[in-house]
Design an enzyme around this catalytic site. Structure first.
Site, mmCIF file in Angstrom:
data_model
loop_
_atom_site.group_PDB
_atom_site.id
_atom_site.type_symbol
_atom_site.label_atom_id
_atom_site.label_comp_id
_atom_site.label_asym_id
_atom_site.label_seq_id
_atom_site.Cartn_x
_atom_site.Cartn_y
_atom_site.Cartn_z
ATOM 1 N N ASP A 78 -2.940 1.895 6.966
ATOM 2 C CA ASP A 78 -2.117 1.471 5.832
ATOM 3 C C ASP A 78 -1.794 -0.016 5.905
ATOM 4 O O ASP A 78 -1.734 -0.703 4.877
ATOM 5 C CB ASP A 78 -0.829 2.295 5.780
ATOM 6 C CG ASP A 78 -1.092 3.752 5.410
ATOM 7 O OD1 ASP A 78 -2.033 3.991 4.635
ATOM 8 O OD2 ASP A 78 -0.373 4.642 5.902
ATOM 9 N N GLU A 87 -1.077 -1.354 -5.940
ATOM 10 C CA GLU A 87 -2.188 -0.623 -6.532
ATOM 11 C C GLU A 87 -1.807 0.071 -7.829
ATOM 12 O O GLU A 87 -0.653 0.435 -8.044
ATOM 13 C CB GLU A 87 -2.714 0.406 -5.538
ATOM 14 C CG GLU A 87 -1.664 1.388 -5.046
ATOM 15 C CD GLU A 87 -2.158 2.245 -3.903
ATOM 16 O OE1 GLU A 87 -3.076 3.039 -4.136
ATOM 17 O OE2 GLU A 87 -1.640 2.113 -2.786
ATOM 18 N N ASP A 137 0.852 -1.193 0.000
ATOM 19 C CA ASP A 137 0.000 0.000 0.000
ATOM 20 C C ASP A 137 0.885 1.238 0.000
ATOM 21 O O ASP A 137 1.769 1.367 0.854
ATOM 22 C CB ASP A 137 -0.918 0.009 1.230
ATOM 23 C CG ASP A 137 -1.761 1.278 1.300
ATOM 24 O OD1 ASP A 137 -2.591 1.476 0.400
ATOM 25 O OD2 ASP A 137 -1.566 2.059 2.253
#
Length: 440
Positions: free
Chosen positions: A409, A332, A233
């Site tokens: 996170d 991501e 992340d």
């Protein structure tokens, strides 16, 4: 995996008659090629910058970006620029193409900073390294000596200067460098493969040398478990947080280092702008740009810090993945970072960080999976419940359904470490109320 070894060179170029060409002549040629390389890089940046501006203007008028082939009659911008720059220089064509490619790639990495005005347009200075495409490099061993033959000049230049061919010959200085000699031997017997390299001038030793890049298959590839996923992340409290699903252990890099550097540099910039009012004679009378030039140049210092830091973070991530036997890194898609994102998230060069992670992972045989991060920050990694109020702050996550509490996170990285998490979320949730999402 790709590594680099530095080897110093002795010029031993011969002409068509087999006679040694004077050192001063080849030395001057190499300096001229450096100057030409600088010009090519700066012009490549200029052409690319002009095309990008034209594309943006075209999009504003027509609602869509033009195709490269439609505007430039070339399939790629690189091809168009290479054709424009193939004259007025003596570089070998394939090396010139590599130089242009590297310059444009560097501009792309800095493009967002240039748009924001935090970095000036790249301007290459003297002493540029001479790019050598891997096909331009040939190494031979003659008895106990090693020789490098590098295609560096055009055939026209070689013919006009009575060279035996377009290759420049160097003797490799390996007698006191056994580790480099071992690497060269492995390149010759096929264990290592020579990659794109660079010839540079070492000012301290006043000698030419080659940064020879070589690649080989990493020994740890067979040990990695490709079903074990490390979720990454890229966030705010932690610029990078990575974990394996179900494990409490994590790699979490706090933003403190970045923020401290940024605050220090911004304070320095503000101080220098104020000092511009009372600057010395060397900067008076040349306009406000000259007075404030030292403050503007700080943008380049920030860019170098970002590049170094992203190298450090990406290396730490790959080492963590190998330590945990993860054959796959899932992260991501950075298209999710929009203009509505928090300022810290936009300002940091996450795309550059992602790029460095990708090529370092490739070197170690680790696969990279890119996913849609939508709702991974709002989803509970324990029960799967999705709600916008699960994450009330940037730092803390508290599930409204099961009560699971964790760093936000870390929780997002746990979700991202699940195989095909974006498809799972898309398949299993539906909107029940505004801003409320439940698993069906």
């Amino acid at each position: 995996m790709t590594k680099v070894v530095r080897v110093y060179l002795i010029i031993e170029q011969k002409d068509k008659n087999g006679d040694i060409v004077e050192y001063t002549k080849i030395n001057k040629l190499l300096w001229d090629l450096q100057k030409q390389t600088r010009i090519i890089k700066n012009k490549a940046i200029q052409y690319y910058w002009e095309y990008k501006n034209f594309s943006r203007d075209y999009c504003e008028k027509n609602g869509n970006y033009p195709s490269v082939e439609e505007i430039l009659t070339y399939k790629t911008v690189d091809g168009y620029i290479n054709n424009r720059l193939k004259i007025d220089n003596d570089l070998c064509a394939i090396n010139r193409s590599s130089t242009i490619k590297h310059a444009i790639a560097e501009y792309k990495n800095a493009e967002s900073d240039i748009k924001d005005g935090t970095r000036s347009i790249i301007n290459y200075k003297s002493d540029q390294p001479l790019d050598l495409h891997n096909t331009s490099i040939h190494i031979e061993r003659v008895k106990e000596e090693y020789y490098l033959f590098a295609n560096m000049v055009s055939r026209e230049y070689a013919k006009a200067n009575n060279f035996a061919n377009a290759r420049i010959c160097f003797k490799l200085m390996l007698k006191n460098n056994k580790s480099a000699q071992t690497i060269i031997d492995r390149c010759l017997n096929g264990d290592y493969k020579i990659s794109e390299s660079k010839i540079i001038y070492d000012r301290k030793k006043k000698q030419w040398c080659i940064n020879l890049a070589y690649s080989f298959s990493p020994s740890n590839v067979q040990q990695l478990d490709y079903n074990k996923i490390l979720g990454v992340d890229l966030g705010i409290t932690y610029p990078l947080c990575a974990s394996v699903y179900g494990e409490y252990d994590r790699l979490a890099i706090h933003k403190g280092e970045i923020e401290n550097f940024r605050n220090k540099v911004e304070a320095r910039r503000y101080s220098m702008l104020r000092q511009g009012k009372n600057c010395g004679d060397g900067r008076i009378g040349h306009g406000i740009k000259c007075r404030n030039k030292p403050a503007y140049n700080i943008g380049d210092k920030i860019a170098r810090f970002r590049d170094t830091t992203n190298h450090k973070y990406s290396r730490a991530l790959i080492e963590y993945a190998i330590k945990n036997n993860c054959g796959t890194i899932q992260m991501e898609n950075l298209a999710g970072i929009t203009d509505k994102a928090e300022r810290f998230l936009k300002n940091w060069t996450y795309y550059d960080l992602q790029t460095k992670i990708q090529y370092k992972a490739k070197e170690c045989g680790i696969k990279i999976q890119i996913i849609n991060p939508q709702y991974t920050s709002q989803r509970c990694s324990r029960c799967g419940y999705i709600h916008s109020d699960n994450r009330k702050t940037q730092e803390n996550f508290l599930c409204l359904k099961c009560g699971f509490a964790a760093n936000a996170d870390y929780n997002a990285s746990q979700n991202i470490s699940i195989k095909d998490i974006d498809k799972i979320i898309k398949k299993n949730w539906k909107i029940c109320e505004p801003d409320i999402y439940r698993i069906t």
